[in-house]
Design a protein around this motif. Structure first.
Motif, PDB file in Angstrom:
ATOM      1  N   THR A 468       0.843  -1.201   0.000  1.00  0.00           N
ATOM      2  CA  THR A 468       0.000   0.000   0.000  1.00  0.00           C
ATOM      3  C   THR A 468       0.873   1.243   0.000  1.00  0.00           C
ATOM      4  OG1 THR A 468      -0.167   0.091   2.433  1.00  0.00           O
ATOM      5  CG2 THR A 468      -1.871  -1.150   1.257  1.00  0.00           C
ATOM      6  N   ASP A 469       0.297   2.321  -0.505  1.00  0.00           N
ATOM      7  CA  ASP A 469       0.984   3.615  -0.546  1.00  0.00           C
ATOM      8  C   ASP A 469      -0.083   4.689  -0.406  1.00  0.00           C
ATOM      9  OD1 ASP A 469       2.569   5.798  -0.927  1.00  0.00           O
ATOM     10  OD2 ASP A 469       3.197   5.308  -2.968  1.00  0.00           O
ATOM     11  N   ASN A 470      -0.415   5.040   0.841  1.00  0.00           N
ATOM     12  CA  ASN A 470      -1.482   5.998   1.100  1.00  0.00           C
ATOM     13  C   ASN A 470      -1.097   6.866   2.295  1.00  0.00           C
ATOM     14  OD1 ASN A 470      -4.180   6.957   2.382  1.00  0.00           O
ATOM     15  ND2 ASN A 470      -4.810   6.179   0.378  1.00  0.00           N
ATOM     16  N   GLU A 471      -1.239   8.167   2.164  1.00  0.00           N
ATOM     17  CA  GLU A 471      -0.790   9.082   3.210  1.00  0.00           C
ATOM     18  C   GLU A 471      -1.577   8.944   4.505  1.00  0.00           C
ATOM     19  OE1 GLU A 471      -1.265  13.038   1.832  1.00  0.00           O
ATOM     20  OE2 GLU A 471      -3.451  12.936   1.694  1.00  0.00           O
ATOM     21  N   LYS A 472      -2.749   8.314   4.457  1.00  0.00           N
ATOM     22  CA  LYS A 472      -3.543   8.101   5.667  1.00  0.00           C
ATOM     23  C   LYS A 472      -3.163   6.809   6.388  1.00  0.00           C
ATOM     24  CE  LYS A 472      -5.881  11.807   5.108  1.00  0.00           C
ATOM     25  NZ  LYS A 472      -5.622  12.973   5.992  1.00  0.00           N
ATOM     26  N   GLY A 473      -2.357   5.988   5.757  1.00  0.00           N
ATOM     27  CA  GLY A 473      -1.983   4.722   6.357  1.00  0.00           C
ATOM     28  C   GLY A 473      -2.979   3.629   6.069  1.00  0.00           C
ATOM     29  N   SER A 474      -2.619   2.412   6.424  1.00  0.00           N
ATOM     30  CA  SER A 474      -3.459   1.236   6.221  1.00  0.00           C
ATOM     31  C   SER A 474      -3.239   0.329   7.421  1.00  0.00           C
ATOM     32  CB  SER A 474      -3.086   0.515   4.921  1.00  0.00           C
ATOM     33  OG  SER A 474      -3.183   1.397   3.804  1.00  0.00           O
ATOM     34  N   LEU A 475      -4.316  -0.063   8.100  1.00  0.00           N
ATOM     35  CA  LEU A 475      -4.201  -0.656   9.420  1.00  0.00           C
ATOM     36  C   LEU A 475      -4.829  -2.053   9.494  1.00  0.00           C
ATOM     37  CD1 LEU A 475      -5.337   2.541  11.351  1.00  0.00           C
ATOM     38  CD2 LEU A 475      -2.997   1.830  10.924  1.00  0.00           C
ATOM     39  N   ALA A 476      -4.264  -2.890  10.372  1.00  0.00           N
ATOM     40  CA  ALA A 476      -4.825  -4.181  10.779  1.00  0.00           C
ATOM     41  C   ALA A 476      -5.148  -5.108   9.609  1.00  0.00           C
ATOM     42  CB  ALA A 476      -6.072  -3.968  11.637  1.00  0.00           C
ATOM     43  N   PRO A 477      -4.172  -5.498   8.806  1.00  0.00           N
ATOM     44  CA  PRO A 477      -4.459  -6.398   7.675  1.00  0.00           C
ATOM     45  C   PRO A 477      -4.864  -7.788   8.147  1.00  0.00           C
ATOM     46  CG  PRO A 477      -2.090  -6.167   7.969  1.00  0.00           C
ATOM     47  CD  PRO A 477      -2.732  -5.186   8.909  1.00  0.00           C
ATOM     48  N   GLN A 478      -5.765  -8.410   7.397  1.00  0.00           N
ATOM     49  CA  GLN A 478      -6.156  -9.807   7.597  1.00  0.00           C
ATOM     50  C   GLN A 478      -6.264 -10.452   6.221  1.00  0.00           C
ATOM     51  OE1 GLN A 478      -6.766 -11.637  10.486  1.00  0.00           O
ATOM     52  NE2 GLN A 478      -5.991  -9.893  11.667  1.00  0.00           N
TER      53      GLN A 478
END
Length: 582
Positions: A468-478
């Motif tokens: 991922t590449d997003n300025e808001k971040g990406s959290l808790a992958p499953q």
């Protein structure tokens, strides 16, 4: 966001030092971010109790207000017939076209008194909307000609609307009887329309805490038409007819319930007023209250999904502190599996559903978090780590033989019995590892931004690939059971999600993407905080948490059917902090 009421100040925002600690601790499982949200922004509910107690004290010497039935044309009997609806309104504080067409409408007034002098002041007109289906009583309310009294929190005080119910219709206000409330307690004026909600009850003398229900149900929203001047409030409330909570009303279509609604405005200022449709409800006499007669109608078909497998979760809902529970995915066979003062978190089921690995910490000391494992059927927690260093996010491997976890910002792996620890990453920037079915590891990392991004690597820690590449971040992958998809959640508002004083008033959404990072799509869009998703065992749906109300700490579990897009609440739980499903 400090909330002031007289000399009482309640803070619901973490300190800057707390933010700094979070920012320096990438090893903290992202569900801990959610727990930080829960611990620091869900404090409003005690404010309702303080306000209610203040009004009771201030009105104890005031002239007793006569019932308003003689002054306002509502029918001599004070009986209100509810309309029956087959289409539940969206509880957002806004009357959509046709949404309340089935409701009966009554013009009423609040009889207000000055909370300083106890003198009568004015009538405030309102329209009351009533309808019900087989599950809920729906109350709509429009209050006319009042200012918005929460300008930037430190401005003109707060406005509350209380909904009182005489559970047994005996004409007496008794300890434990149902009480709901909505309040304009928002720090961000642009989001004032969201308001906040409390599910409470009349105070019980032997209770040491506030009058909040342990199990939260129903939902309320309050909206002002002009947050910068005079206008009107629109309020929508859903009250379950039988929530299962002994402190709530218990009735059915065709039944009836005695009620009253009170308004408190400009609290915290010299202009504070309070009034009600009927008697102000502080003398234990409810005989002059209105009576709602509920209507009957066609019974809709059962639409609950047939969920299979095992679910483990953490909650404080059952009155024994924050503990770990396990149950069948259809909601049966609920069992508590931890006891004592240690606070459990981040539970993860083994592939066969027979064991749960989790972390537990001493109260108010996350640095003491260690890894434990227990048997689903027998309980009996066994400690796996003893090193004085906080661990987080333990997860069983696909064959159940290993556990991946986080220590000091690095990803480690050990045997399922706690032996042969091996460090996989060494930058101090990684968290939230989960396995793919083929034995690789998906995780979040701060390697590329100051917010987490998702990456994947081999089981030995090599060949790290950014997804991922997003300025808001990406959290808790499953990862999905077939290994083809990753679901995660993301903050979709301005600024950083760590600035909870702002981010809690903006949407957080559930996403999914393919295992190679392509095909990203947003799956939710209701404007609420949606977080911690996990795939169903068959991969056909996603179970995730939704915060229905910030002020009361009202979280629910929602199931999203990936084929139909249908998204609805499952299980009758309201305070889950973490969970897993196998």
């Amino acid at each position: 966001m400090p909330l002031a009421l007289g000399s009482a100040v309640i803070s619901i925002r973490p300190s800057p030092a707390r933010y700094a600690k979070i920012a320096r601790s990438p090893d903290v499982h992202v569900s801990f971010y959610a727990r930080i949200v829960g611990r620091n922004i869900m404090r409003c509910v005690s404010l309702f109790t303080l306000v209610l107690a203040s009004i009771m004290i201030l009105t104890s010497t005031a002239p007793h207000l006569s019932p308003r039935a003689a002054a306002i044309a509502q029918g001599d009997s004070g009986v209100f017939e509810s309309g029956f609806t087959t289409a539940a309104p969206v509880i957002d504080g806004q009357f959509a076209d046709g949404e309340w067409d089935a409701a009966t409408i009554e013009p009423l007034s609040f009889f207000m008194i000055d909370l300083t002098t106890g003198e009568d002041t004015r009538f405030i007109p309102a329209d009351l909307y009533l309808m019900n289906d087989h599950e809920n009583l729906y109350i709509g309310l429009q209050i006319f000609g009042v200012p918005y009294n929460n300008e930037g929190v430190a401005g003109n005080g707060f406005d509350f609307v209380f909904f009182f119910f005489d559970n047994d219709n005996d004409g007496l206000i008794e300890p434990g009887e149902d009480l709901k409330a909505v309040v304009t307690a928002q720090a961000n004026i642009d989001f004032a329309q969201r308001g906040t909600y409390a599910d409470q009850h009349q105070p019980i003398p032997e209770e040491e805490d506030d009058a909040s229900d342990l199990h939260i149900d129903g939902l309320g929203r309050i909206v002002h038409s002009n947050v910068r001047g005079i206008g009107h409030y629109t309020i929508e409330l859903a009250v379950p007819l039988d929530s299962g909570d002994p402190l709530d009303i218990r009735t059915e279509p065709g039944g009836e319930i005695r009620f009253n609604i009170a308004l408190a405005t400009a609290l915290g200022t010299a202009m504070a007023e309070a009034g009600a449709f009927f008697d102000l409800p502080f003398d234990q006499d409810a005989s002059g209250w209105g009576l709602i007669k509920l209507q009957t109608g066609p019974i809709p078909p059962d639409r609950d999904p047939m969920l299979v497998g095992t679910i483990t979760f953490i909650t404080r809902e059952f009155g024994d502190g924050q503990q770990l529970y396990v149950m069948n995915a259809d909601g049966t066979n609920l069992r508590r599996r931890t006891r004592g003062d240690r606070i459990p978190g981040a539970p993860s089921l083994s592939p066969d559903g027979q064991k749960i690995v989790y972390v537990a910490e001493q109260p108010d000391d996350p640095e003491t978090a260690e890894i434990f494992v227990l048997d689903v059927d027998r309980g009996r927690p066994r400690r796996l780590t003893r090193n004085g260093v906080a661990e987080s996010h333990p997860v069983f491997s696909p064959d159940g033989e290993k556990i991946v976890f986080v220590r000091e910002g690095n990803i480690w792996v050990m045997n399922a019995n706690g032996r042969q620890e091996r460090q996989l990453t060494d930058l101090g920037l990684d968290s939230d590892p989960v396995w793919t079915p083929d034995g690789r590891i998906v995780f979040t990392t701060l390697r590329w931004r100051d917010v987490p991004e998702i990456a994947i690597m081999d089981a030995d820690g090599r060949h790290v690939q950014r997804l991922t590449d997003n300025e808001k971040g990406s959290l808790a992958p499953q990862v999905s059971p077939d290994g083809q998809w990753i679901t995660f959640f993301r903050y979709d508002g301005p600024g950083s999600f760590l600035d909870f004083g702002v981010s809690i008033f903006y949407p957080w959404n559930i996403y999914r993407m393919r295992i190679d990072g392509t095909g990203e799509e947003r799956l939710t869009g209701d404007g609420l905080i949606n977080f911690l998703p996990t795939f169903s065992p068959d991969g056909r749906g996603i179970l995730y948490q939704k915060i229905l109300d910030i002020g009361s700490g009202y979280t629910v579990l929602s199931y999203l059917d990936l084929a139909t897009g249908e998204d609805r609440r499952v299980f009758n739980l309201s305070r889950v902090s973490d969970f897993d499903w196998r």
